[in-house]
Write a protein that holds these residues in place. Structure first.
Motif, PDB file in Angstrom:
ATOM      1  N   GLU A  87      11.256   6.723   6.582  1.00  0.00           N
ATOM      2  CA  GLU A  87       9.816   6.704   6.886  1.00  0.00           C
ATOM      3  C   GLU A  87       9.402   5.456   7.663  1.00  0.00           C
ATOM      4  O   GLU A  87       8.282   5.384   8.155  1.00  0.00           O
ATOM      5  CB  GLU A  87       9.006   6.846   5.597  1.00  0.00           C
ATOM      6  CG  GLU A  87       9.134   5.690   4.614  1.00  0.00           C
ATOM      7  CD  GLU A  87      10.500   5.599   3.912  1.00  0.00           C
ATOM      8  OE1 GLU A  87      11.331   6.514   4.094  1.00  0.00           O
ATOM      9  OE2 GLU A  87      10.728   4.607   3.219  1.00  0.00           O
ATOM     10  N   ASP A 138       4.425   5.804  10.425  1.00  0.00           N
ATOM     11  CA  ASP A 138       3.635   6.769  11.190  1.00  0.00           C
ATOM     12  C   ASP A 138       2.603   7.457  10.312  1.00  0.00           C
ATOM     13  O   ASP A 138       1.863   8.326  10.771  1.00  0.00           O
ATOM     14  CB  ASP A 138       4.553   7.822  11.816  1.00  0.00           C
ATOM     15  CG  ASP A 138       5.401   7.223  12.925  1.00  0.00           C
ATOM     16  OD1 ASP A 138       4.932   6.264  13.563  1.00  0.00           O
ATOM     17  OD2 ASP A 138       6.516   7.710  13.138  1.00  0.00           O
ATOM     18  N   ARG A 139       2.565   7.111   9.030  1.00  0.00           N
ATOM     19  CA  ARG A 139       1.649   7.751   8.077  1.00  0.00           C
ATOM     20  C   ARG A 139       1.074   6.664   7.171  1.00  0.00           C
ATOM     21  O   ARG A 139       1.600   5.549   7.137  1.00  0.00           O
ATOM     22  CB  ARG A 139       2.416   8.794   7.266  1.00  0.00           C
ATOM     23  CG  ARG A 139       3.665   8.191   6.595  1.00  0.00           C
ATOM     24  CD  ARG A 139       4.157   9.066   5.477  1.00  0.00           C
ATOM     25  NE  ARG A 139       5.371   8.558   4.879  1.00  0.00           N
ATOM     26  CZ  ARG A 139       5.442   7.507   4.078  1.00  0.00           C
ATOM     27  NH1 ARG A 139       4.369   6.815   3.791  1.00  0.00           N
ATOM     28  NH2 ARG A 139       6.587   7.117   3.551  1.00  0.00           N
ATOM     29  N   ASP A 176      -3.648  -1.680   7.835  1.00  0.00           N
ATOM     30  CA  ASP A 176      -3.812  -0.278   8.272  1.00  0.00           C
ATOM     31  C   ASP A 176      -4.166  -0.145   9.753  1.00  0.00           C
ATOM     32  O   ASP A 176      -4.506  -1.118  10.387  1.00  0.00           O
ATOM     33  CB  ASP A 176      -4.859   0.409   7.404  1.00  0.00           C
ATOM     34  CG  ASP A 176      -4.343   0.604   5.997  1.00  0.00           C
ATOM     35  OD1 ASP A 176      -3.180   1.009   5.846  1.00  0.00           O
ATOM     36  OD2 ASP A 176      -5.096   0.330   5.050  1.00  0.00           O
TER      37      ASP A 176
END
Lengths: 82, 82
Positions: free
Chosen positions: A33, B48-49, B82
């Motif tokens: 991830e 990516d998340r 973030d």
């Protein structure tokens, strides 16, 4: 001890081969991830006395002129720690 | 882009010749109030998340086992952006 912390990263549109190697190793060991890794510098400037606003300005000038190479690096943060 | 930032510094009782050289150069150029300089690493792990608590735990484990050498380095901070 009072210190000013200067954080410097390679510019975003630049390759970072060291970061790429670490990203590959992390992905191989199962951390799929993590999409990318970038490696920069964290520089601590230590002071024997409390840090003034003048010190912060001075550190900011040194960060962009001497501590980083502005062709390939960005100063991403300058913070104070007491 | 979500990222986890791992900050790694050489252990306090260890010599840091690179930091010493920078401290000397800063002092020579008039910054006599800077008593010492230490240079460490700032590693960004990109995702990516959105980042989960599990990711933070995982990054913390990787930071101490793989990203740093605990004989000579300390992980001083692991933060989320973030």
């Amino acid at each position: 001890m009072p210190k000013i912390i200067v954080e410097i990263m390679p510019k975003q549109d630049l390759l970072d081969p060291q970061g790429k190697a670490v990203a590959n190793a992390l992905q191989r060991s199962g951390n799929r991830e993590i999409s990318a890794v970038r490696i920069g510098k964290r520089i601590e400037l230590h002071f024997d006395r409390p840090i003034t606003d003048q010190d912060m300005e001075n550190a900011s000038a040194q960060a962009s002129s001497f501590l980083s190479n502005d062709v390939i690096e960005d100063v991403v943060a300058i913070t104070k720690e007491d």
